[in-house]
Every structure is written in C-alpha cells, then in structure tokens.
Write a protein that holds these residues in place. Structure first.
Motif, PDB file in Angstrom:
ATOM      1  N   ARG A 173      40.393  44.891  29.278  1.00  0.00           N
ATOM      2  CA  ARG A 173      40.760  46.051  30.034  1.00  0.00           C
ATOM      3  C   ARG A 173      39.526  46.197  31.223  1.00  0.00           C
ATOM      4  N   ASP A 189      48.050  44.963  39.483  1.00  0.00           N
ATOM      5  CA  ASP A 189      48.397  44.497  38.341  1.00  0.00           C
ATOM      6  C   ASP A 189      47.166  44.044  37.563  1.00  0.00           C
ATOM      7  N   PRO A 190      47.097  43.850  36.081  1.00  0.00           N
ATOM      8  CA  PRO A 190      46.014  43.792  35.547  1.00  0.00           C
ATOM      9  C   PRO A 190      45.148  42.481  35.892  1.00  0.00           C
ATOM     10  N   TYR A 194      41.243  42.683  36.910  1.00  0.00           N
ATOM     11  CA  TYR A 194      40.171  42.209  36.273  1.00  0.00           C
ATOM     12  C   TYR A 194      39.345  41.393  37.242  1.00  0.00           C
TER      13      TYR A 194
END
Length: 232
Positions: A173, A189-190, A194
C-alpha cells in the motif's frame, strides 16, 4: 517518504526512548529507585534509598528487545526486495513489543514481591514491644508504588508504529500523498499512487513495482530505468 522509511524512523525513536525514564519505585510519594530502559538492560538501577539495592541483574527481556530493534533496522536495509525487508523489520518490531510488554509486567510483579519480603523481615524486638511491627510493615508494603514512565510507553508506541508501517509496506500500500489526488478530487489508482511513492533511482524499488504491477502503466519505464541502473 514511504512506509518503510516511516517504520525505520519509528524503530530509531524506540531505540532512543531506551535512555528515557521507564520505571520509578516510590513509597508515599518518596522515590526509592528509578531506571531507564538502558538501566534495565545493563542492571544499573539508580537507588535513592537503602531499601532498594543498586546491584541488580540485567533484565534479559530488555537486552533481547534492544537486540531485536537493532536487528530490525539492519534487516530493513540489507534484505531485498522491499517485501522481505518489511517482513524482517515488522517481525523484529512485533517481537520487541511483546518482550517489553510481558517483561515489564513480570518484572514489576517480581519487584513487588521482593519489596514485600524486605518489609516482612523481622525487626527490632524492642521496637516490636512498643509498636505492632507486622501492621506497620504491611502498611509500608501497601504504600509502595511502581510506575511506568513516559520512556517506556514511547517505546511501546514507536514499536507498534514500526510494526504497522512495516505491514503497510509489506502489503504494497502506498503512502497517501498530495500526488495521489488528481484534478477534480478523484483519488489516483493504486498503480499510479505506488509509482509516485517510490524512489525511481532505487533498483529494488523498481523491481518491486514490476513485481506488484506486472501490467502497470509504468512497467516499460521501470524496465528502462532498471537497464540503466547499476547492480547493488
């Protein structure tokens, strides 16, 4: 800043908190002895009254907690990729947390028993003829207080924070950042979040991104950067 760095900082805070006061023994408000986490690990309890011995054995749990904190910091830099480093750091933090919590509880119980035994030792027969020594000793034993201080609770809090941050890093995360919010207030969005959170010059971070997002929008860019990044 990312979750791994937060976990490392929390570990350093826990280590520094060992030099702060952890424990104070008092009787009717009068301090008898005090100790920091380092004092407990070395056996250097500071006595303020003859009823408490200055010669005390080092507490094995305090030593083990110190070793785990230092080991966790080393593993966070030595292990690759990030998931393994996070697992090592988080496991060491959790172990040190349990040791400090359980070790302090057992030590306080042992210390209270020791003080009660000292108070129950036979006194002067002449004084016993005038006063009821048993009642006086019992009252003194009940007046003894053992308090955990700020340094101990700061250590526990920092270790819990380190374990939590390491878990977040292990789970992949990303740390919420201003870059994680796009125009119009929609959350990124992830994949993008990231990518924004990692160091683009860190080979291990780039490899971790490819591992987590094999079909990610920045995979080709990450591979391109890896091709120009020297092996560690």
């Amino acid at each position: 800043m990312n979750w791994m760095n937060i976990a490392r900082v929390a570990k350093v805070v826990a280590l520094l908190a060992f030099v702060l006061p952890w424990l104070v023994v008092s009787c009717n408000g009068t301090p008898l002895a005090e100790a920091s986490g380092l004092d407990l690990a070395t056996g250097g309890v500071k006595a303020m009254n003859q009823q408490v011995s200055e010669e005390r054995d080092p507490q094995w749990w305090a030593i083990a907690a110190l070793v785990l904190i230092g080991l966790g910091l080393v593993l966070s830099f030595a292990l690759k990729p990030v998931r393994r480093a996070a697992a090592g750091l988080g496991g060491a933090a959790a172990g040190a947390l349990v040791l400090c919590a359980v070790g302090m509880m057992l030590m306080i119980g042992s210390f209270k028993s020791e003080m009660t035994e000292k108070m129950n030792e036979p006194g002067d027969p002449a004084a016993n003829a005038i006063f009821d020594a048993s009642e006086m000793q019992q009252a003194m034993a009940e007046a003894i207080r053992i308090e955990t201080k700020f340094g101990y609770w700061l250590t526990l809090l920092a270790l819990a924070g380190a374990a939590g941050a390491a878990f977040m890093a292990f789970s992949g995360r990303a740390l919420p950042t201003m870059a994680g919010v796009r125009a119009g207030g929609a959350a990124a969005d992830p994949d993008s979040a990231y990518w924004d959170s990692i160091n683009k010059t860190d080979r291990a971070a780039l490899e971790e991104y490819i591992y987590r997002f094999p079909e990610g929008r920045f995979v080709e860019l990450a591979r391109s950067r890896l091709a120009g990044t020297p092996q560690a």
